[in-house]
Design a protein around this motif. Structure first.
Motif, short mmCIF file in Angstrom:
data_model
loop_
_atom_site.label_atom_id
_atom_site.label_comp_id
_atom_site.label_asym_id
_atom_site.label_seq_id
_atom_site.Cartn_x
_atom_site.Cartn_y
_atom_site.Cartn_z
N VAL A 121 0.14 22.76 -8.51
CA VAL A 121 -0.05 20.97 -8.87
C VAL A 121 1.58 21.14 -9.07
O VAL A 121 1.21 19.57 -8.29
N SER A 122 2.35 22.23 -8.92
CA SER A 122 3.82 21.32 -9.60
C SER A 122 4.52 20.99 -7.54
O SER A 122 5.02 19.94 -7.68
N THR A 123 4.14 21.72 -7.28
CA THR A 123 4.97 20.86 -6.21
C THR A 123 3.52 19.67 -5.46
O THR A 123 3.98 18.66 -4.35
N ASN A 124 2.06 19.18 -5.58
CA ASN A 124 1.85 17.92 -5.19
C ASN A 124 2.05 17.17 -6.26
O ASN A 124 2.80 16.10 -5.75
N MET A 125 3.14 17.63 -6.71
CA MET A 125 3.41 16.71 -8.09
C MET A 125 4.60 15.78 -8.06
O MET A 125 5.16 14.44 -8.34
N ASN A 126 5.32 16.37 -7.23
CA ASN A 126 6.76 16.41 -7.18
C ASN A 126 6.48 15.34 -6.24
O ASN A 126 7.51 14.55 -5.54
N ARG A 127 6.02 15.31 -5.49
CA ARG A 127 5.64 14.38 -4.15
C ARG A 127 5.11 13.27 -3.82
O ARG A 127 5.41 12.48 -3.74
N LEU A 128 4.20 13.72 -5.39
CA LEU A 128 3.39 12.08 -5.71
C LEU A 128 4.85 11.68 -6.48
O LEU A 128 4.67 10.53 -6.08
N ARG A 129 5.56 11.86 -7.08
CA ARG A 129 6.59 11.48 -7.81
C ARG A 129 8.23 10.80 -7.03
O ARG A 129 8.22 9.41 -7.32
N GLN A 130 7.70 11.14 -5.70
CA GLN A 130 8.85 10.83 -5.25
C GLN A 130 8.29 9.17 -4.31
O GLN A 130 9.06 8.92 -4.07
N LYS A 131 6.78 9.34 -4.30
CA LYS A 131 6.83 8.29 -3.57
C LYS A 131 6.17 6.81 -4.75
O LYS A 131 6.09 5.64 -4.25
N ILE A 132 5.94 7.47 -5.90
CA ILE A 132 5.51 6.25 -7.04
C ILE A 132 7.21 5.99 -7.98
O ILE A 132 6.68 5.19 -9.00
N GLY A 133 7.79 6.89 -7.90
CA GLY A 133 9.01 6.62 -9.10
C GLY A 133 8.67 8.10 -9.60
O GLY A 133 7.97 7.60 -10.48
N LEU A 159 -4.39 12.33 -7.56
CA LEU A 159 -3.63 13.48 -8.72
C LEU A 159 -3.11 12.09 -9.39
O LEU A 159 -3.38 11.75 -10.51
N LEU A 160 -2.99 10.81 -8.77
CA LEU A 160 -2.90 9.86 -9.49
C LEU A 160 -4.08 9.41 -10.14
O LEU A 160 -3.90 8.31 -11.72
N LEU A 206 1.31 -1.05 -0.34
CA LEU A 206 0.03 -0.01 0.04
C LEU A 206 0.82 1.11 -0.25
O LEU A 206 2.00 1.43 0.80
N LEU A 207 0.59 2.37 -0.69
CA LEU A 207 1.24 3.32 -1.18
C LEU A 207 1.26 5.00 -0.01
O LEU A 207 -0.29 4.16 0.13
N SER A 208 1.76 4.93 0.58
CA SER A 208 0.71 6.29 1.22
C SER A 208 0.62 7.52 0.73
O SER A 208 2.12 8.30 1.01
N LEU A 209 0.07 7.94 0.40
CA LEU A 209 -0.28 9.10 -0.41
C LEU A 209 -1.47 10.13 0.33
O LEU A 209 -2.75 8.98 1.15
N TYR A 236 1.25 10.90 -17.19
CA TYR A 236 1.24 8.75 -16.97
C TYR A 236 1.87 8.51 -17.46
O TYR A 236 1.19 8.07 -18.91
N GLU A 237 3.12 7.89 -17.80
CA GLU A 237 3.27 6.88 -18.82
C GLU A 237 3.11 5.15 -18.77
O GLU A 237 3.10 5.64 -17.52
#
Length: 222
Positions: free
Chosen positions: A193-205, A161-162, A151-154, A219-220
């Motif tokens: 948006v960019s702040t939350n996107m950067n946090r999301l990236r750190q958690k999922i790759g 966003l995801l 489970l991802l802690s989001l 999203y690729e």
């Protein structure tokens, strides 16, 4: 019916011509590939509304490529094959094809099956579970998991966003669209948006989300 793109994979030049012409007569756009590698390198899986895959291809055979696609997109697939014993049909269905048709095709029936399958997918209720590029999103529980099932802690915002990004995987989503759909703003600073996107990236790759400079994010698929 709106304009629809079909990916046709076959090494048979006669089939390339007859199938392409038959589908184009229905108003469909058809891209032809002779190998799975060609289609993989194109990296445009989300652009296609239907895949027609011959079991005989250069590189990976049609069975392996169908399995590969099924792990990445929820798109209708029709496999075609000269080999049509029970074991061949079972192998195709197990790989993830929606239909397995025997070559030589009854061309008119084939076209009707393609059109009906496209319509069926377009009217389906979206799947409650989506797995793309190593991330599984469960819409029922509003939870996300990595490839190992952890489970991802989001945060609630990161989950929103995801969900939006994975729903439109492979497509560019503008920053303004994200701002409006997640925060309900049609104007204002896009820094949130960019702040939350950067946090999301750190958690999922970081590699899973691409920044489209000056426009938005994507999203690729792979």
């Amino acid at each position: 019916m709106k304009v629809i793109k079909v990916a046709l994979l076959t090494i048979d030049e006669a089939h390339q011509k007859t199938i392409k012409e038959a589908l184009e007569e229905e108003g469909l756009i058809v891209d032809v590939y002779t190998s799975s590698a060609e289609c993989e390198n194109n990296n445009k899986y989300a652009d296609y509304t239907l895949f027609v895959i011959d079991t005989l291809l250069e590189g990976y055979n049609g069975y392996i490529f169908t399995e590969y696609l099924r792990q990445r997109v929820n798109t209708p697939i029709i496999m075609i094959s000269k080999e049509y014993e029970e074991a061949d049909v079972i192998r195709g269905l197990t790989a993830g094809t929606d239909e397995m048709l025997k070559i030589p095709l009854r061309l008119r029936e084939f076209v009707v099956r393609c059109v009906c399958l496209i319509k069926k997918y377009q009217t389906q209720v979206p799947s409650k579970v989506v797995k793309i590029n190593g991330i599984l999103f469960d819409r029922r529980k509003n939870q996300a998991f990595d490839d190992a099932g952890n489970l991802l802690s989001l945060t609630p915002t990161e989950l929103k966003l995801l969900k939006v990004l994975m729903t439109k995987a492979g497509e560019e989503i503008s920053t303004r669209e994200l701002l409006e759909s997640i925060w309900g703003w049609d104007d204002g600073s896009t820094a949130i948006v960019s702040t939350n996107m950067n946090r999301l990236r750190q958690k999922i790759g970081k590699e899973k989300i691409t920044t489209v400079k000056g426009r938005g994010y994507r999203y690729e698929i792979m």
